[in-house]
Design a protein around this motif. Structure first.
Motif, PDB file in Angstrom:
ATOM      1  N   GLU A   1       0.327   6.423   4.555  1.00  0.00           N
ATOM      2  CA  GLU A   1       0.038   7.658   4.551  1.00  0.00           C
ATOM      3  C   GLU A   1      -1.036   8.367   3.869  1.00  0.00           C
ATOM      4  OE1 GLU A   1       4.170   9.862   4.279  1.00  0.00           O
ATOM      5  OE2 GLU A   1       4.167   8.266   2.812  1.00  0.00           O
ATOM      6  N   ILE A   2      -1.494   9.325   4.497  1.00  0.00           N
ATOM      7  CA  ILE A   2      -2.692   9.949   3.842  1.00  0.00           C
ATOM      8  C   ILE A   2      -2.395  11.378   3.429  1.00  0.00           C
ATOM      9  CG2 ILE A   2      -5.281  10.715   3.892  1.00  0.00           C
ATOM     10  CD1 ILE A   2      -5.583   8.293   5.940  1.00  0.00           C
ATOM     11  N   ILE A   3      -2.452  11.659   2.114  1.00  0.00           N
ATOM     12  CA  ILE A   3      -2.258  13.015   1.612  1.00  0.00           C
ATOM     13  C   ILE A   3      -3.177  13.784   1.094  1.00  0.00           C
ATOM     14  CG2 ILE A   3      -0.630  14.316   0.012  1.00  0.00           C
ATOM     15  CD1 ILE A   3       1.286  12.021  -0.422  1.00  0.00           C
ATOM     16  N   GLY A   4      -3.578  14.947   1.876  1.00  0.00           N
ATOM     17  CA  GLY A   4      -4.650  15.666   1.469  1.00  0.00           C
ATOM     18  C   GLY A   4      -4.374  16.811   0.647  1.00  0.00           C
ATOM     19  N   VAL A   5      -5.125  16.860  -0.327  1.00  0.00           N
ATOM     20  CA  VAL A   5      -4.859  17.866  -1.328  1.00  0.00           C
ATOM     21  C   VAL A   5      -5.867  18.705  -1.382  1.00  0.00           C
ATOM     22  CG1 VAL A   5      -4.513  18.352  -3.868  1.00  0.00           C
ATOM     23  CG2 VAL A   5      -3.396  16.290  -2.887  1.00  0.00           C
ATOM     24  N   PRO A   6      -6.067  20.064  -1.264  1.00  0.00           N
ATOM     25  CA  PRO A   6      -7.007  20.760  -1.210  1.00  0.00           C
ATOM     26  C   PRO A   6      -7.773  21.000  -2.146  1.00  0.00           C
ATOM     27  CG  PRO A   6      -5.014  22.295  -1.111  1.00  0.00           C
ATOM     28  CD  PRO A   6      -4.629  20.828  -1.282  1.00  0.00           C
ATOM     29  N   PHE A   7      -9.160  21.608  -1.896  1.00  0.00           N
ATOM     30  CA  PHE A   7      -9.824  21.649  -3.508  1.00  0.00           C
ATOM     31  C   PHE A   7      -9.296  22.900  -3.852  1.00  0.00           C
ATOM     32  CE2 PHE A   7     -13.490  24.165  -5.218  1.00  0.00           C
ATOM     33  CZ  PHE A   7     -14.155  23.152  -6.224  1.00  0.00           C
ATOM     34  N   PHE A   8      -9.288  22.881  -5.476  1.00  0.00           N
ATOM     35  CA  PHE A   8      -8.750  23.872  -6.343  1.00  0.00           C
ATOM     36  C   PHE A   8      -9.908  24.318  -7.336  1.00  0.00           C
ATOM     37  CE2 PHE A   8      -4.509  22.222  -5.256  1.00  0.00           C
ATOM     38  CZ  PHE A   8      -4.205  23.433  -4.586  1.00  0.00           C
TER      39      PHE A   8
ATOM     40  N   GLU B   1       0.850  -1.189  -0.085  1.00  0.00           N
ATOM     41  CA  GLU B   1      -0.005  -0.139   0.081  1.00  0.00           C
ATOM     42  C   GLU B   1       0.884   1.181   0.020  1.00  0.00           C
ATOM     43  OE1 GLU B   1      -2.118  -1.697   3.482  1.00  0.00           O
ATOM     44  OE2 GLU B   1      -3.812  -0.472   2.702  1.00  0.00           O
ATOM     45  N   GLY B   2       0.686   2.071  -0.954  1.00  0.00           N
ATOM     46  CA  GLY B   2       1.446   3.304  -1.096  1.00  0.00           C
ATOM     47  C   GLY B   2       0.658   4.379  -0.448  1.00  0.00           C
ATOM     48  N   PRO B   3       0.980   5.687  -0.485  1.00  0.00           N
ATOM     49  CA  PRO B   3       0.200   6.593   0.035  1.00  0.00           C
ATOM     50  C   PRO B   3      -1.338   6.657  -0.411  1.00  0.00           C
ATOM     51  CG  PRO B   3       2.226   7.639  -0.729  1.00  0.00           C
ATOM     52  CD  PRO B   3       2.214   6.082  -1.088  1.00  0.00           C
ATOM     53  N   VAL B   4      -2.211   7.346   0.401  1.00  0.00           N
ATOM     54  CA  VAL B   4      -3.670   7.545  -0.088  1.00  0.00           C
ATOM     55  C   VAL B   4      -3.805   9.103  -0.367  1.00  0.00           C
ATOM     56  CG1 VAL B   4      -6.092   7.383   0.509  1.00  0.00           C
ATOM     57  CG2 VAL B   4      -4.240   5.658   1.226  1.00  0.00           C
ATOM     58  N   VAL B   5      -4.164   9.372  -1.398  1.00  0.00           N
ATOM     59  CA  VAL B   5      -4.306  10.713  -1.833  1.00  0.00           C
ATOM     60  C   VAL B   5      -5.886  11.010  -1.617  1.00  0.00           C
ATOM     61  CG1 VAL B   5      -4.274  12.564  -3.754  1.00  0.00           C
ATOM     62  CG2 VAL B   5      -2.347  10.882  -3.421  1.00  0.00           C
ATOM     63  N   LEU B   6      -6.311  12.083  -0.624  1.00  0.00           N
ATOM     64  CA  LEU B   6      -7.545  12.589  -0.577  1.00  0.00           C
ATOM     65  C   LEU B   6      -7.574  13.738  -1.479  1.00  0.00           C
ATOM     66  CD1 LEU B   6     -10.133  11.732   0.729  1.00  0.00           C
ATOM     67  CD2 LEU B   6      -9.678  13.066   2.813  1.00  0.00           C
ATOM     68  N   ASN B   7      -8.238  13.842  -2.467  1.00  0.00           N
ATOM     69  CA  ASN B   7      -8.220  14.990  -3.523  1.00  0.00           C
ATOM     70  C   ASN B   7      -9.546  15.775  -3.162  1.00  0.00           C
ATOM     71  OD1 ASN B   7      -7.422  16.648  -5.539  1.00  0.00           O
ATOM     72  ND2 ASN B   7      -8.278  15.414  -7.056  1.00  0.00           N
ATOM     73  N   GLY B   8      -9.248  17.190  -3.255  1.00  0.00           N
ATOM     74  CA  GLY B   8     -10.485  18.018  -3.046  1.00  0.00           C
ATOM     75  C   GLY B   8     -10.770  18.137  -1.772  1.00  0.00           C
ATOM     76  N   VAL B   9      -9.974  18.351  -0.827  1.00  0.00           N
ATOM     77  CA  VAL B   9     -10.188  18.444   0.637  1.00  0.00           C
ATOM     78  C   VAL B   9     -10.782  19.855   0.893  1.00  0.00           C
ATOM     79  CG1 VAL B   9      -9.430  18.608   3.103  1.00  0.00           C
ATOM     80  CG2 VAL B   9      -8.747  16.556   1.508  1.00  0.00           C
ATOM     81  N   PHE B  10     -11.884  20.012   1.387  1.00  0.00           N
ATOM     82  CA  PHE B  10     -12.557  21.463   1.652  1.00  0.00           C
ATOM     83  C   PHE B  10     -12.878  21.717   3.177  1.00  0.00           C
ATOM     84  CE2 PHE B  10     -16.100  24.464   1.582  1.00  0.00           C
ATOM     85  CZ  PHE B  10     -15.550  25.322   0.565  1.00  0.00           C
ATOM     86  N   ARG B  11     -12.225  22.900   3.495  1.00  0.00           N
ATOM     87  CA  ARG B  11     -12.241  23.152   4.839  1.00  0.00           C
ATOM     88  C   ARG B  11     -13.060  24.430   5.357  1.00  0.00           C
ATOM     89  NH1 ARG B  11      -9.373  18.772   6.745  1.00  0.00           N
ATOM     90  NH2 ARG B  11      -7.332  18.793   5.811  1.00  0.00           N
TER      91      ARG B  11
END
Length: 206
Positions: A172-179, A80-90
């Motif tokens: 690992e979980i990588i959060g990518v913010p919503f653009f 298992e590699g990193p998990v990318v959580l794409n479009g994280v909205f704060r």
């Protein structure tokens, strides 16, 4: 070192492909095809050479499907590699309290002209309409942010697995913010790439 990125098929088809080498080895037992299948399976299970990087939006169905995929990867002993959580909205406006939003949402337009108590203040009516619209927009964005945070928490909690009995622990979980997509695809891709690069440089989990 050269990294080769392979975009897999949809979840169900991808799992079938990953199971194929083992199936071939069970049927053939020996020979050229057996040896080739063994090489492929060894590659797919080698954490030094292979990592399965999964991506999901912070929404209920994508997170559920990603968790099901990781269950299958663990069954297959796939790295298992990193998990990318794409479009994280704060939370968009943490300084504005819910009481302020409720007050703005409760603004009422003045009575129609000619009715008892009517003021005929067009400017005031427009201001109240803007206030209500702003309150509705902020409430919708906050609901989105809460949903994003809830699904991120569910993902982190569900993937948490202590490294024991030969396990590799949680990925690992990588959060990518919503653009916002302004139509410039190259710029959008660069922003996401910069986020991933920043994570790889600092080594942290976001």
């Amino acid at each position: 070192e050269l990294a080769v990125v392979v975009d897999l098929h949809a979840t169900g088809h991808a799992i079938s492909l990953l199971r194929a080498p083992g199936g071939i080895m069970q049927v053939l037992r020996r020979g050229v095809l057996f040896d080739r299948a063994k090489q492929i399976e060894d590659l797919l299970r080698d954490p030094v050479r292979t990592a399965f990087v999964t991506v999901a939006l912070p929404e209920e169905l994508p997170v559920t499907e990603l968790l099901e995929l990781h269950d299958k990867l663990r069954e297959l002993q796939a790295p298992e590699g990193p998990v990318v959580l794409n479009g994280v909205f704060r939370e968009p406006a943490p300084e504005i309290g819910d009481d302020v939003v409720r007050f703005l949402d409760g603004a009422r337009a003045p009575a129609p002209a000619g009715a008892p108590g009517a003021t005929g203040a067009t400017g005031e009516s427009a201001t109240r309409a803007v206030a209500r619209n702003a309150a509705h927009d902020l409430a919708a964005l906050r609901a989105w942010a809460k949903r994003s945070a809830r699904e991120e928490a569910r993902l982190r909690s569900s993937l948490a697995a202590p490294a024991s009995e030969g396990g590799r622990g949680s990925p690992e979980i990588i959060g990518v913010p919503f653009f916002v997509d302004d139509g410039n695809a190259a710029d959008l891709v660069q922003k996401i790439a910069d986020q991933l690069a920043d994570h790889s440089h600092d080594g942290g989990t976001r």
